[in-house]
Design an enzyme around this catalytic site. Sequence first.
Site, PDB file in Angstrom:
ATOM      1  N   VAL A 272      -4.507   6.990   4.789  1.00 16.65           N
ATOM      2  CA  VAL A 272      -5.599   6.268   4.115  1.00 16.65           C
ATOM      3  C   VAL A 272      -6.360   5.340   5.056  1.00 16.65           C
ATOM      4  CG1 VAL A 272      -4.559   6.303   1.803  1.00 16.65           C
ATOM      5  CG2 VAL A 272      -4.097   4.368   3.331  1.00 16.65           C
TER       6      VAL A 272
ATOM      7  N   ASN B 292      -2.867   2.218  -4.016  1.00 14.80           N
ATOM      8  CA  ASN B 292      -1.508   1.678  -3.992  1.00 14.80           C
ATOM      9  C   ASN B 292      -0.898   1.624  -2.595  1.00 14.80           C
ATOM     10  OD1 ASN B 292       1.315   1.176  -5.234  1.00 14.80           O
ATOM     11  ND2 ASN B 292       1.557   3.083  -4.072  1.00 14.80           N
TER      12      ASN B 292
ATOM     13  N   SER C 143      -1.039  -8.140  -4.962  1.00 11.18           N
ATOM     14  CA  SER C 143       0.316  -8.698  -4.932  1.00 11.18           C
ATOM     15  C   SER C 143       0.277 -10.165  -5.337  1.00 11.18           C
ATOM     16  CB  SER C 143       0.884  -8.589  -3.517  1.00 11.18           C
ATOM     17  OG  SER C 143       2.042  -9.384  -3.386  1.00 11.18           O
TER      18      SER C 143
ATOM     19  N   TYR D  29       0.061 -10.253   5.448  1.00  9.17           N
ATOM     20  CA  TYR D  29       0.180  -9.412   4.241  1.00  9.17           C
ATOM     21  C   TYR D  29      -0.612 -10.041   3.101  1.00  9.17           C
ATOM     22  CZ  TYR D  29       2.420  -7.144   0.214  1.00  9.17           C
ATOM     23  OH  TYR D  29       2.660  -6.468  -0.956  1.00  9.17           O
TER      24      TYR D  29
ATOM     25  N   ALA E  32      -3.145 -12.110   3.200  1.00  6.64           N
ATOM     26  CA  ALA E  32      -4.593 -11.994   3.423  1.00  6.64           C
ATOM     27  C   ALA E  32      -5.081 -10.582   3.115  1.00  6.64           C
ATOM     28  CB  ALA E  32      -4.926 -12.365   4.872  1.00  6.64           C
ATOM     29  N   SER E  33      -4.283  -9.586   3.514  1.00  4.74           N
ATOM     30  CA  SER E  33      -4.701  -8.191   3.275  1.00  4.74           C
ATOM     31  C   SER E  33      -4.718  -7.878   1.782  1.00  4.74           C
ATOM     32  CB  SER E  33      -3.766  -7.225   4.017  1.00  4.74           C
ATOM     33  OG  SER E  33      -2.521  -7.101   3.346  1.00  4.74           O
ATOM     34  N   LYS E  34      -3.838  -8.518   1.013  1.00  2.00           N
ATOM     35  CA  LYS E  34      -3.777  -8.278  -0.434  1.00  2.00           C
ATOM     36  C   LYS E  34      -4.785  -9.133  -1.201  1.00  2.00           C
ATOM     37  CE  LYS E  34      -0.587  -5.096  -0.982  1.00  2.00           C
ATOM     38  NZ  LYS E  34      -0.893  -3.817  -1.666  1.00  2.00           N
TER      39      LYS E  34
ATOM     40  N   ILE F 210       9.242  -6.697  -7.159  1.00  2.00           N
ATOM     41  CA  ILE F 210       9.491  -5.380  -7.756  1.00  2.00           C
ATOM     42  C   ILE F 210      10.523  -4.624  -6.908  1.00  2.00           C
ATOM     43  CG2 ILE F 210       8.433  -3.214  -8.562  1.00  2.00           C
ATOM     44  CD1 ILE F 210       7.279  -5.703  -9.964  1.00  2.00           C
TER      45      ILE F 210
END
Lengths: 77, 251
Positions: free
Chosen positions: B68, B94, B146, B159, B161-163, B192
């Site tokens: 992706v 996802n 997230s 992570y 920042a990317s989310k 999760i």
Amino acid sequence: MNIEKLSSAFSNVLGLNGDKITDDLSYGSLGWDSVAHMKIIAAIEDSFDIMLETEDVIDMSSFKKAKEILTKYGIAF
Amino acid sequence: MESLFNLNGKIAFVTGAARGIGWQTALMLASNGAKVIINDLADSENLQTKIKDAKEQNIDLTTLFFDVSDYVQVKNAYSSIFKEFKRLDILVNNAGIMEDSMISTASEAHIEKTFKINTFGAIYNTQYASRLMARNNSGSIINISSIIGTKGNAGESVYSASKSALIGLTLSTAKELAPLGIRVNAIAPGFIDTDLVSHFSEEIRQKTISNIKLGRIGTPEDVAKAVLFFASDLSAYITGQVLGVDGGMII
């Protein structure tokens, strides 16, 4: 006829009579805004059963240019 | 009365669907009638076994393997979706990775990799999916963000920042794509039970659960149910929202 198919893609989305769809028709005029642009792209892809490259979506700034671009996809006018 | 969850005749595409939330989402959408295409980086024996097992439960999944984070591969993937299915109704962004690092020690490679997969991947897929959806003047895009993206967490700034970026993407594309009949929403899962957190020690795991009001770790199915809500007509008038699926987690 390919030219009629292309012309009706534009006229249907823009709600214009066919005689308004000329080579001079360009982005930014007669209701051809960014939303209409995506609808025109969708209509063209549907009519000709193709998927355009993103660069071509960006470059398609007039009816004349649309014909040029579609030629690359093997569609003759 | 016909179920509002009914996805019969819909074509759905789920990225990063070989396991975890993506896999359960694929099963959830397919068992509610959608034709589901699942993506991951590469095929594996394990995945083929799972697909075979699903088939025995009358759940038919199609695969499309590509990266992706590679623009050309995404473009080619949508050409093949177009050729085979002619339409797309549901996209679930996802695919993602989570690598912990303190801001002071985050390497350039880590920063780039995280954003390429988690953020750029979702943007690329949204770009092409929305064009297929625009043809039918309808569609639903669901971005898996997230709780780390909405609330932040020490040791996960990259992570996070990317989310968070997926929330910006959700809010803006919801506005931009609404005139084309396309809805865009995000889900912010909490803790999760997936491979993403399997490296947590038992101590950390218990400590994390103690911060969850419902008193348990979430399951991939818990998230998949929220995806089904956004994918279906139950949420026909809902766009540009971020839904926490976290059991009342405090972070």
